[in-house]
Scaffold this motif. Structure first.
Motif, short mmCIF file in Angstrom:
data_model
loop_
_atom_site.label_atom_id
_atom_site.label_comp_id
_atom_site.label_asym_id
_atom_site.label_seq_id
_atom_site.Cartn_x
_atom_site.Cartn_y
_atom_site.Cartn_z
N ARG A 40 58.85 29.16 50.74
CA ARG A 40 59.75 27.87 51.44
C ARG A 40 59.25 27.74 52.78
N TRP A 42 56.05 28.51 53.82
CA TRP A 42 54.85 27.98 53.97
C TRP A 42 54.96 26.58 53.53
N SER A 43 55.65 26.17 52.75
CA SER A 43 55.99 24.80 52.37
C SER A 43 56.66 23.99 53.56
N LEU A 44 57.50 24.32 54.16
CA LEU A 44 58.16 23.63 55.56
C LEU A 44 57.15 23.72 56.60
N SER A 45 56.37 24.89 56.83
CA SER A 45 55.42 24.87 57.86
C SER A 45 54.42 23.96 57.80
N GLU A 46 53.89 23.50 56.33
CA GLU A 46 52.87 22.37 56.15
C GLU A 46 53.63 21.11 56.48
N ASP A 47 54.89 20.83 56.40
CA ASP A 47 55.60 19.66 56.80
C ASP A 47 55.86 19.52 58.46
N LEU A 48 55.98 20.66 59.03
CA LEU A 48 56.20 20.58 60.39
C LEU A 48 54.84 20.75 61.38
N ALA A 67 55.32 25.50 64.78
CA ALA A 67 55.70 25.09 63.67
C ALA A 67 56.02 25.98 62.48
N LYS A 68 55.31 27.08 62.49
CA LYS A 68 55.45 28.10 61.65
C LYS A 68 56.83 28.88 61.95
N ALA A 71 59.62 26.88 61.12
CA ALA A 71 59.95 26.93 59.75
C ALA A 71 60.70 28.32 59.35
#
Length: 102
Positions: A40, A42-48, A67-68, A71
């Motif tokens: 979760r 990793w996924s949210l980091s990509e979005d942020l 961002a990481k 997240a």
């Protein structure tokens, strides 16, 4: 068990020992939860992570790192802290009559 699973396990042990005691196999439970948390994050980091702009490479690395971290903060709140019982809020001491007479 990864760092996220260990953190979740220690947090539950310390803040919700009754629920922790009901988990039949804590090692497996928190190992699985740790992997889910990592996915979760990793996924949210990509979005942020913002698109690359005019910032220097070092500035952009800073934005990616922030961002990481954001997240991780969001996912920990959703997947660990929100499930814990609420801590009683500290109340301001009520002045006694003797304090008021001074």
């Amino acid at each position: 068990m990864n760092e996220h699973g260990r953190h979740a396990m220690e947090t539950m042990k310390n803040h919700d020992p009754e629920s922790y005691a009901q988990i039949a196999d804590p090692e497996t439970h928190f190992s699985t939860l740790g992997r889910e948390i990592q996915d979760r994050i990793w996924s949210l980091s990509e979005d942020l992570i913002p698109p690359r702009g005019q910032e220097t490479p070092l500035e952009y690395v800073g934005l990616v790192n922030m961002a990481k971290l954001r997240a991780r903060e969001i996912v920990y709140q959703e997947m660990i802290y929100d499930g814990l019982p609420q801590e009683p809020e500290e109340m301001e001491p009520v002045p006694s009559q003797q304090d008021e007479q001074s």
